[in-house]
Design an enzyme around this catalytic site. Structure first.
Site, PDB file in Angstrom:
ATOM      1  N   SER A   1      17.938  44.800  -8.749  1.00 15.70           N
ATOM      2  CA  SER A   1      16.958  44.283  -9.705  1.00 15.70           C
ATOM      3  C   SER A   1      17.356  42.905 -10.206  1.00 15.70           C
ATOM      4  CB  SER A   1      16.843  45.240 -10.896  1.00 15.70           C
ATOM      5  OG  SER A   1      16.126  44.657 -11.956  1.00 15.70           O
TER       6      SER A   1
ATOM      7  N   TYR B   1      20.080  49.717 -17.918  1.00 16.54           N
ATOM      8  CA  TYR B   1      19.428  49.695 -16.600  1.00 16.54           C
ATOM      9  C   TYR B   1      20.061  48.634 -15.711  1.00 16.54           C
ATOM     10  CZ  TYR B   1      15.898  48.675 -13.063  1.00 16.54           C
ATOM     11  OH  TYR B   1      15.259  48.438 -11.867  1.00 16.54           O
TER      12      TYR B   1
END
Length: 326
Positions: A128, A153
């Site tokens: 990501s 995350y």
């Protein structure tokens, strides 16, 4: 030989699986169908994939030790596209343990499966743009430091990259990590801003604008992301050329869009103005994302072609049609 796509009922997973099926691949889709958002949307995505004779589905939770091996028993897999993960930056603050199970244990289970699978050619996995944290240098390059994440995350995604590097070093497992930048498009996730903006604008409800609108995002259309994923899958690290055989690429659009421009474009496509409620920056969020994609261009031929107006127009058309069926 089949390609395993984890997270096949998810947004990117469904599109990747469908693209593989359309080019004649056998695809085994795996998902745990959790209730992070409406499961009916995941079921509808799977219904599209089940229209293809080359698709089969396994329901399993990668966070459970041994679930992957049990679900795939008797199947011959030679490539893996690992997209399953607990998504969402802000949700990682509310429910951190789900990220440890899905993103850390889940990634480890995939690595263990791959290293024990004879003849496995390549593991492509989702990272990501969140790994860049509060990086002030733009555009973000794969050579930038990524050791200061601002959300759990992001930390789990960087940990996945480190685990993959280790397995490539120890076992020679060919791997490619892909850092996705704000992916959007039809069949997208309801928790994403563009989805909730569209819903609220159409329903005449106000929209929440964080950091008082002073944000930019490298919005990347789903078809461009899928093209990058398939190009990566088809071009594993060459044996001996890269040691360990592990690479990481940015997959973005290389054209950041100001949040307020994004909203006004969406309003124009819908044909309605909305009320804006300005709010401060949320914990774990960043002001800007901007992908340097030169490395992916050179190695994979990656070249995104969809501008924000075209991409949002396609999403609005899909949303209008899909919501009318509910």
């Amino acid at each position: 030989m089949a390609v395993l796509v984890t997270g096949a009922a998810g947004f990117i997973g469904m599109h990747v699986a469908e693209a593989l099926l359309r080019r004649g691949e056998e695809v085994v889709g795996l998902d745990n169908l959790n209730d992070y958002y409406d499961v009916s949307l995941k079921d509808d995505r799977l219904s599209l994939l089940r229209n293809h004779p080359g698709f089969s589905f396994v329901r399993a939770d990668l966070g459970e030790e041994g679930a992957l091996e049990a679900g795939l028993a008797g199947r011959v897999i030679d490539r893996v596209v690992h997209l399953a993960a607990q998504a969402g930056v802000r949700y990682s603050i509310q429910n951190p343990r789900s990220y440890a199970a899905s993103n850390l244990t889940g990634h480890l289970e995939v690595l263990e499966y791959c290293r024990h699978t004879a003849g496995l050619k390549h593991l492509v996995y989702a990272s990501s743009s969140s790994v860049y944290g509060g990086n002030k240098k733009v555009p973000f390059s794969e050579d930038d430091r990524v050791d200061a994440p601002v959300s759990l995350y992001a930390a789990t995604k960087k940990a996945d990259e480190l685990m993959s590097h280790t397995y490539a070093h120890l076992y020679g497992l060919p791997q490619t990590g892909l850092r996705f930048f704000t992916v959007y498009g039809p069949w997208g996730r309801p928790d994403m801003a563009y989805f909730s903006f569209t819903k609220n604008i159409m329903e005449g409800k106000p929209i929440r604008v964080f950091n008082h609108g002073k944000m930019r995002r490298d919005f990347t259309y789903i078809d461009d992301i899928v093209a990058g994923v398939l190009a990566a899958l088809d071009n594993p690290p060459e044996a001996g050329a890269e040691s360990p055989p592990h690479r990481v690429f940015n997959l973005g659009n290389n054209k950041p869009v100001a949040l307020m421009d994004f909203i006004t474009t969406l309003e124009g496509l819908i044909g309605k103005k909305s009320e804006w409620i300005y709010e401060p920056m949320q914990d774990g969020d960043v002001v800007e994302t901007y992908a340097d994609i030169e490395r992916a261009k050179a190695a994979l031929g990656y070249a995104p072609v969809t501008n924000i107006e075209e991409g949002l127009s396609r999403f609005v058309s899909w949303y209008t049609d899909y919501s009318s069926r509910e």
